[in-house]
Design an enzyme around this catalytic site. Structure first.
Site, PDB file in Angstrom:
ATOM      1  N   ILE A   6       0.842  -1.201   0.000  1.00  0.00           N
ATOM      2  CA  ILE A   6       0.000   0.000   0.000  1.00  0.00           C
ATOM      3  C   ILE A   6       0.874   1.248   0.000  1.00  0.00           C
ATOM      4  O   ILE A   6       1.866   1.312   0.722  1.00  0.00           O
ATOM      5  CB  ILE A   6      -0.998  -0.019   1.198  1.00  0.00           C
ATOM      6  CG1 ILE A   6      -1.737   1.321   1.310  1.00  0.00           C
ATOM      7  CG2 ILE A   6      -0.338  -0.366   2.504  1.00  0.00           C
ATOM      8  CD1 ILE A   6      -2.932   1.281   2.250  1.00  0.00           C
ATOM      9  N   THR A   7       0.493   2.227  -0.813  1.00  0.00           N
ATOM     10  CA  THR A   7       1.273   3.472  -0.887  1.00  0.00           C
ATOM     11  C   THR A   7       0.669   4.510   0.071  1.00  0.00           C
ATOM     12  O   THR A   7      -0.543   4.534   0.297  1.00  0.00           O
ATOM     13  CB  THR A   7       1.268   4.041  -2.319  1.00  0.00           C
ATOM     14  OG1 THR A   7      -0.079   4.401  -2.685  1.00  0.00           O
ATOM     15  CG2 THR A   7       1.811   3.058  -3.331  1.00  0.00           C
ATOM     16  N   GLY A   8       1.556   5.363   0.608  1.00  0.00           N
ATOM     17  CA  GLY A   8       1.097   6.516   1.389  1.00  0.00           C
ATOM     18  C   GLY A   8       0.365   6.162   2.661  1.00  0.00           C
ATOM     19  O   GLY A   8      -0.815   6.465   2.830  1.00  0.00           O
ATOM     20  N   SER A  11      -0.129   8.845   6.862  1.00  0.00           N
ATOM     21  CA  SER A  11      -1.216   9.594   7.492  1.00  0.00           C
ATOM     22  C   SER A  11      -2.549   9.183   6.887  1.00  0.00           C
ATOM     23  O   SER A  11      -2.608   8.406   5.935  1.00  0.00           O
ATOM     24  CB  SER A  11      -0.998  11.114   7.352  1.00  0.00           C
ATOM     25  OG  SER A  11      -1.307  11.544   6.055  1.00  0.00           O
ATOM     26  N   GLY A  12      -3.609   9.725   7.448  1.00  0.00           N
ATOM     27  CA  GLY A  12      -4.945   9.639   6.870  1.00  0.00           C
ATOM     28  C   GLY A  12      -5.456   8.232   6.589  1.00  0.00           C
ATOM     29  O   GLY A  12      -5.289   7.295   7.363  1.00  0.00           O
ATOM     30  N   TYR A 160      -6.191  18.861  -9.482  1.00  0.00           N
ATOM     31  CA  TYR A 160      -6.349  17.652  -8.652  1.00  0.00           C
ATOM     32  C   TYR A 160      -7.394  16.731  -9.296  1.00  0.00           C
ATOM     33  O   TYR A 160      -7.189  15.517  -9.416  1.00  0.00           O
ATOM     34  CB  TYR A 160      -6.780  18.065  -7.245  1.00  0.00           C
ATOM     35  CG  TYR A 160      -7.106  16.923  -6.298  1.00  0.00           C
ATOM     36  CD1 TYR A 160      -6.108  16.116  -5.758  1.00  0.00           C
ATOM     37  CD2 TYR A 160      -8.428  16.660  -5.915  1.00  0.00           C
ATOM     38  CE1 TYR A 160      -6.420  15.076  -4.877  1.00  0.00           C
ATOM     39  CE2 TYR A 160      -8.744  15.633  -5.038  1.00  0.00           C
ATOM     40  CZ  TYR A 160      -7.739  14.843  -4.520  1.00  0.00           C
ATOM     41  OH  TYR A 160      -8.044  13.819  -3.645  1.00  0.00           O
TER      42      TYR A 160
HETATM   43  N1  LIG Z   1      -9.271  13.304   2.244  1.00  0.00           N
HETATM   44  C1  LIG Z   1     -10.246  13.378   1.331  1.00  0.00           C
HETATM   45  O1  LIG Z   1     -11.251  14.089   1.511  1.00  0.00           O
HETATM   46  C2  LIG Z   1     -10.156  12.584   0.066  1.00  0.00           C
HETATM   47  C3  LIG Z   1     -11.248  12.585  -0.801  1.00  0.00           C
HETATM   48  C4  LIG Z   1     -11.164  11.840  -1.986  1.00  0.00           C
HETATM   49  C5  LIG Z   1     -10.034  11.116  -2.269  1.00  0.00           C
HETATM   50  N2  LIG Z   1      -8.960  11.146  -1.411  1.00  0.00           N
HETATM   51  C6  LIG Z   1      -7.769  10.367  -1.757  1.00  0.00           C
HETATM   52  O2  LIG Z   1      -7.450   9.510  -0.685  1.00  0.00           O
HETATM   53  C7  LIG Z   1      -6.061   9.161  -0.759  1.00  0.00           C
HETATM   54  C8  LIG Z   1      -5.430   9.275   0.620  1.00  0.00           C
HETATM   55  O3  LIG Z   1      -5.436  10.638   0.983  1.00  0.00           O
HETATM   56  P1  LIG Z   1      -5.669  11.142   2.498  1.00  0.00           P
HETATM   57  O4  LIG Z   1      -6.937  11.902   2.487  1.00  0.00           O
HETATM   58  O5  LIG Z   1      -5.482  10.042   3.460  1.00  0.00           O
HETATM   59  O6  LIG Z   1      -4.489  12.225   2.583  1.00  0.00           O
HETATM   60  P2  LIG Z   1      -3.204  12.340   3.506  1.00  0.00           P
HETATM   61  O7  LIG Z   1      -3.554  12.220   4.947  1.00  0.00           O
HETATM   62  O8  LIG Z   1      -2.549  13.607   3.069  1.00  0.00           O
HETATM   63  O9  LIG Z   1      -2.316  11.084   3.090  1.00  0.00           O
HETATM   64  C9  LIG Z   1      -1.680  11.051   1.841  1.00  0.00           C
HETATM   65  C10 LIG Z   1      -0.560  10.054   1.869  1.00  0.00           C
HETATM   66  O10 LIG Z   1       0.080  10.118   0.590  1.00  0.00           O
HETATM   67  C11 LIG Z   1       1.482  10.260   0.806  1.00  0.00           C
HETATM   68  N3  LIG Z   1       2.181  10.932  -0.284  1.00  0.00           N
HETATM   69  C12 LIG Z   1       2.020  12.205  -0.703  1.00  0.00           C
HETATM   70  N4  LIG Z   1       2.922  12.476  -1.671  1.00  0.00           N
HETATM   71  C13 LIG Z   1       3.650  11.347  -1.860  1.00  0.00           C
HETATM   72  C14 LIG Z   1       4.739  11.006  -2.699  1.00  0.00           C
HETATM   73  N5  LIG Z   1       5.289  11.903  -3.537  1.00  0.00           N
HETATM   74  N6  LIG Z   1       5.248   9.765  -2.632  1.00  0.00           N
HETATM   75  C15 LIG Z   1       4.737   8.865  -1.764  1.00  0.00           C
HETATM   76  N7  LIG Z   1       3.720   9.131  -0.927  1.00  0.00           N
HETATM   77  C16 LIG Z   1       3.187  10.363  -0.970  1.00  0.00           C
HETATM   78  C17 LIG Z   1       1.567  11.075   2.085  1.00  0.00           C
HETATM   79  O11 LIG Z   1       2.892  10.997   2.588  1.00  0.00           O
HETATM   80  P3  LIG Z   1       3.460  12.132   3.609  1.00  0.00           P
HETATM   81  O12 LIG Z   1       2.904  11.794   4.946  1.00  0.00           O
HETATM   82  O13 LIG Z   1       4.937  11.929   3.503  1.00  0.00           O
HETATM   83  O14 LIG Z   1       2.983  13.457   3.101  1.00  0.00           O
HETATM   84  C18 LIG Z   1       0.510  10.384   2.920  1.00  0.00           C
HETATM   85  O15 LIG Z   1       1.008   9.199   3.477  1.00  0.00           O
HETATM   86  C19 LIG Z   1      -5.454  10.092  -1.812  1.00  0.00           C
HETATM   87  O16 LIG Z   1      -5.304   9.397  -3.018  1.00  0.00           O
HETATM   88  C20 LIG Z   1      -6.510  11.180  -1.963  1.00  0.00           C
HETATM   89  O17 LIG Z   1      -6.464  11.781  -3.245  1.00  0.00           O
HETATM   90  C21 LIG Z   1      -9.006  11.851  -0.248  1.00  0.00           C
END
Ligand SMILES: NC(=O)c1ccc[n+]([C@@H]2O[C@H](COP(=O)([O-])OP(=O)(O)OC[C@H]3O[C@@H](n4cnc5c(N)ncnc54)[C@H](OP(=O)(O)O)[C@@H]3O)[C@@H](O)[C@H]2O)c1
Length: 278
Positions: A6-8, A11-12, A160
């Site tokens: 799993i990537t990323g 956080s979150g 985005y």
């Molecule tokens: N939150 C929302 O409302 C929402 C809605 C729709 C879709 N999504 C999608 O859900 C997914 C997870 O997002 P989240 O909401 O959990 O956000 P998040 O808390 O910001 O987590 C994002 C994760 O992606 C990692 N990441 C960012 N840039 C990266 C890179 N260059 N290489 C490797 N890892 C990287 C971050 O690492 P760092 O900790 O190092 O920054 C973090 O672990 C994303 O694809 C987002 O587009 C979110």
């Protein structure tokens, strides 16, 4: 023991999904750009779940060489891959190019994952699942491939949305190319989730803070992703878009445009240095 990459997860949604996969008994390989934070999380997941098979794979999705190194390192482990979850994502407040010269959100959210997935295909086992965390905002995205190597027409939300449209298109195209192999490919909208996605020091963080009390927790946001990764009821489904309640939903019509899907595939393969065919 089955393996999930799993990537990323730092956080979150990804952090919760990694914990869920560990609790479900999977060996979890966390591909993260900040290995030290990922190692800390790995220890916490082991403590919380009793699962000692939590590993860290350094991987910056903004850099194709980093993605290639990560795929090579994983390949060296000789582990068949049961579940690949493309979860990492960024929402940039300001225009920026990746080191490889692509608009940053397109680079991380789509291209890095496209390359990683293509490099992982040979390691996927029979009946493997590929789960792509997309977003309902793909509905407002316009592919605009001419401008992914420039910052022309940059707007945080629209740009985005383009990257998330690419996630959905890639899901459908890959599912078709893998049909008959037993490997499934699906994508989902996790809901609007109180995570770190809203960048600090920008109007987006202000907006994010305002809506934070009313939106989903990362635990709630991870539920649909975990369903696609684990639930037997979706084992035979491929090439589908799921909403935040893990129900199959209609994607935007433009995400289903096969000409655009092929253009995205051809462009992504070319810039990643991959063959156009599998
Ligand atoms: N939150 C929302 O409302 C929402 C809605 C729709 C879709 N999504 C999608 O859900 C997914 C997870 O997002 P989240 O909401 O959990 O956000 P998040 O808390 O910001 O987590 C994002 C994760 O992606 C990692 N990441 C960012 N840039 C990266 C890179 N260059 N290489 C490797 N890892 C990287 C971050 O690492 P760092 O900790 O190092 O920054 C973090 O672990 C994303 O694809 C987002 O587009 C979110």
């Amino acid at each position: 023991m089955k393996t999930c990459l799993i990537t990323g997860t730092t956080s979150g949604i990804g952090s919760v999904t990694a914990t869920t996969m560990a609790r479900a008994g999977y060996r979890v390989v966390m591909a993260c750009r900040d290995p030290s934070r990922a190692f800390t999380l790995a220890k916490q997941i082991t403590q919380a779940t009793g699962n000692g098979e939590i590993h860290v794979l350094p991987c910056d999705l903004a850099s194709m060489s980093s993605v290639r190194n990560a795929a090579d390192a994983f390949s060296g482990l000789k582990l068949p891959l049961d579940v690949l979850i493309n979860n990492a994502g960024v929402l940039c407040a300001r225009p920026q190019l990746s080191a490889d010269g692509f608009e940053m959100m397109f680079a991380v959210n789509h291209l890095g994952h496209f390359l990683l997935t293509r490099l992982m295909l040979d390691m996927l086992c029979d009946n493997a699942r590929v789960v792509i965390v997309a977003s309902a905002v793909h509905r407002t995205g316009v592919l605009d491939l001419e401008n992914v190597e420039t910052l022309k027409n940059f707007s945080s939300l629209k740009t985005y949305a383009r990257s998330k449209l690419a996630n959905v298109m890639f899901t459908f195209d890959l599912a078709r190319r893998l049909s008959g192999t037993g490997i499934s490919v699906n994508c989902l909208h996790p809901g609007v989730v109180a995570s770190n996605i809203f960048p600090s020091n920008s109007w987006l963080s202000w907006g994010g803070n305002l809506i934070r009390p009313f939106i989903r927790s990362p635990e709630q946001g991870s539920a649909a992703c975990a369903t696609l990764a684990l639930d037997d009821r979706v084992a035979r489904t491929s090439g589908a878009y799921f909403n935040s309640n893990a129900r199959q939903a209609n994607p935007a019509a433009r995400a289903c445009d096969r000409v655009d899907q092929s253009a995205l595939w051809a462009y992504s393969s070319s810039v990643c240095g991959l063959a156009d065919t599998l």
